[in-house]
Design an enzyme around this catalytic site. Structure first.
Site, PDB file in Angstrom:
ATOM      1  CE  LYS A 103      -4.161  -1.834   2.254  1.00  0.00           C
ATOM      2  NZ  LYS A 103      -5.055  -1.732   3.438  1.00  0.00           N
ATOM      3  CB  ALA A 141      -1.755   1.623   9.154  1.00  0.00           C
ATOM      4  CG  ASP A 142      -3.749  -4.086   5.964  1.00  0.00           C
ATOM      5  OD1 ASP A 142      -4.690  -3.580   5.329  1.00  0.00           O
ATOM      6  OD2 ASP A 142      -3.682  -5.305   6.228  1.00  0.00           O
ATOM      7  CB  THR A 143      -5.917  -3.589  11.129  1.00  0.00           C
ATOM      8  OG1 THR A 143      -5.324  -2.364  11.550  1.00  0.00           O
ATOM      9  CG2 THR A 143      -6.309  -4.411  12.355  1.00  0.00           C
ATOM     10  CB  ALA A 185       2.030  -3.690   9.464  1.00  0.00           C
TER      11      ALA A 185
END
Length: 206
Positions: free
Chosen positions: A63, A90-92, A127
């Site tokens: 991303k 960010a990614d969850t 992250a």
């Protein structure tokens, strides 16, 4: 950024919760959202035999790379509106055992995920990447056992849609949460400690 200018960044995320958490830190930001032709959802496809920790870090870096290209394109077209600045992505993801629970495809998928999480502990992994530097936050969450009626009513509320693991910790599911070991803000989608540590070298003071 000029050394004399107040620090700011681009947030390459559509999540209103990440905006709220950056505001909580006092971090000025501009949105850098995907263009219409970009396949943002395609970046979240899981690779065969990929573990949750590897998945969330790979997706976040992908991303960030896409956001860099996006900013470059926009500067070439309307450069005066798009200054050079650091980009935060960010990614969850939610994981139970080694299974990745992404965003539910429909109500039935959401109900299935919630049933799996009922009465069990799971991991929430977020992250964060700023200018190529990455931090990973891992939290452990345990829910009480849910009834079929509770799951049905929660799915009907619409809250699970668009959420990893089919729930939002800051929403109605908070009433089911028996224990959290980790970062509440990380479970929301942007761990404040890790984010602050990434921003300090770029001129932010907390």
């Amino acid at each position: 950024m000029s050394s004399n200018a107040a620090p700011w960044l681009y947030l390459a995320s559509q999540s209103p919760r990440r905006r709220q958490l950056l505001d909580q830190l006092g971090v000025s930001h501009r949105l850098l959202l995907p263009d219409a032709h970009e396949d943002a959802e395609g970046l979240e496809a899981v690779l065969p035999n990929e573990c949750p920790e590897d998945y969330v870090q790979r997706v976040t870096l992908a991303k960030w790379e896409a956001a860099k290209q996006r900013l470059r394109r926009r500067r070439e077209v309307v450069g005066h509106d798009w200054d050079v600045g650091p980009i935060l992505c960010a990614d969850t993801t939610v994981a139970i055992d080694n299974d990745i629970l992404g965003k539910p495809a429909d109500d039935a998928d959401a109900a299935s995920m919630l049933s799996r999480l009922s009465g069990r502990a799971h991991r929430v992994l977020t992250a964060v990447v700023v200018e190529g530097a990455l931090r990973l936050s891992t939290s452990h969450v345990r829910w009480r056992t849910l009834s079929a009626d509770e799951i049905e009513r929660y799915v009907a509320s619409g809250e699970p849609m668009g959420k990893a693991g089919a729930y939002a910790i800051q929403g109605r599911s908070g009433a089911w949460t028996e224990r959290i070991d980790g970062s509440y803000s990380g479970i929301m989608g942007l761990p404040l400690f890790e984010t602050a540590e990434l921003l300090k070298p770029l001129g932010w003071h907390f």
